[in-house]
Design a protein around this motif. Structure first.
Motif, PDB file in Angstrom:
ATOM      1  N   SER A 146     -20.996  16.882 -38.087  1.00  0.00           N
ATOM      2  CA  SER A 146     -21.285  17.658 -39.639  1.00  0.00           C
ATOM      3  C   SER A 146     -22.137  19.169 -39.334  1.00  0.00           C
ATOM      4  N   ASP A 147     -22.991  18.963 -38.409  1.00  0.00           N
ATOM      5  CA  ASP A 147     -23.967  20.030 -38.240  1.00  0.00           C
ATOM      6  C   ASP A 147     -23.713  20.978 -37.128  1.00  0.00           C
ATOM      7  N   THR A 187     -23.227  12.836 -37.561  1.00  0.00           N
ATOM      8  CA  THR A 187     -24.232  13.710 -37.228  1.00  0.00           C
ATOM      9  C   THR A 187     -25.071  13.520 -36.202  1.00  0.00           C
ATOM     10  N   ASN A 232     -21.652  19.251 -45.089  1.00  0.00           N
ATOM     11  CA  ASN A 232     -22.407  18.573 -44.369  1.00  0.00           C
ATOM     12  C   ASN A 232     -23.739  18.089 -44.858  1.00  0.00           C
ATOM     13  N   THR A 233     -24.638  17.741 -44.034  1.00  0.00           N
ATOM     14  CA  THR A 233     -25.933  17.109 -44.357  1.00  0.00           C
ATOM     15  C   THR A 233     -26.927  18.043 -45.205  1.00  0.00           C
TER      16      THR A 233
END
Length: 266
Positions: free
Chosen positions: A194-195, A80, A146-147
């Protein structure tokens, strides 16, 4: 069914910080590694089938195999990028990595292999040659989270190429032995941001490597050894994928390695 437990380092508590370059304001980056005590072991249900045909009095063969694996809680490292990350009173751009579990994942493929021993078909001194080769085709799917909890298919497993090719020609005659080996790896997904969506994911580029080995037995106790790894000095190249095309991300040089040795048995 098989179970794969997480690496012990993945389960540690706390955070590990890379040393930022505080003397260079144009490079405000810091790396952060976070453990995950909630990691689950992966569980895999495996299905395999293969067929083999031997010839040349059992010295040669042709084989074909297929496999399918249904995996729960696949473990991978999520990356991330965080802007405005504060560390010791300063602000950085942080690259945060943390091991996490994926949801559903599968991998399946085919492998074709051949081995040819020429001792039955060639006259001396050429009867010492042996050829080994295999081609593996793989397809993998897993759901990436993802987060923020959003799911997406990144297009394959991390560090899992679609095609692998290996070939080796060896020679054994009396006290002398040598081989040349070639391995080729297709493009594969090496890093997921992830973002940022899949347009920023990193892909390793295809790479082929040639290795050489040789040995000579002076007597029953002493053997001379020589080896050259990465003969053509093939490096590693990574590209980031954008809608308008791929752009160079990282290039890592990999030099040639050569060594000589002596093996002594008492």
């Amino acid at each position: 069914r098989t179970i794969g437990r997480p690496n012990f380092e993945f389960l540690k508590r706390g955070e590990t910080f890379g040393v930022p370059n505080v003397d260079n304001p144009s490079d405000p980056n810091i790396s952060v590694s976070i453990g995950n005590t909630d990691l689950k072991p992966l569980v895999s249900d495996n299905y395999d089938v293969s067929a083999e045909y031997y010839f040349d009095n059992g010295g040669s063969l042709v084989s074909l195999g297929a496999f399918y694996k249904d995996i729960s809680d696949l473990i991978f490292v999520r990356t991330t990028e965080i802007e405005g990350f504060e560390f010791e009173g300063q602000t950085f751009r942080a690259t945060v990595t943390q091991p996490v579990n994926a949801t559903d994942s599968t991998i399946y493929g085919l492998e074709f292999a051949v081995r040819k021993d020429f001792s039955e078909s060639l006259p001396a001194p050429f009867d010492g040659f042996i050829f080994d080769g295999n081609i593996t085709w793989l397809q993998g799917e897993f759901t990436y989270v993802n987060t923020e909890g959003d799911e997406r298919d990144p297009g394959g497993w991390l560090n899992q190429p679609e095609l692998l090719v290996n070939a080796q020609l060896s020679y054994e005659q009396g006290p002398f032995g040598a081989k040349i080996a070639y391995s080729w790896v297709d493009e594969y997904l090496s890093n997921i941001l992830s973002d940022s969506g899949d347009v920023f994911d990193m892909f390793a580029q295809p790479r082929g490597v040639i290795d050489l080995q040789a040995r000579y037995d002076l007597n029953d106790s002493v053997t001379l050894l020589a080896e050259v790894q990465n003969l053509t000095e093939e490096g590693l190249e990574f590209e980031r994928r954008f809608p308008i095309g791929d752009y160079a991300g990282t290039v890592a040089d990999r030099g040639r390695v050569a060594w000589l040795g002596v093996n002594v048995e008492f």
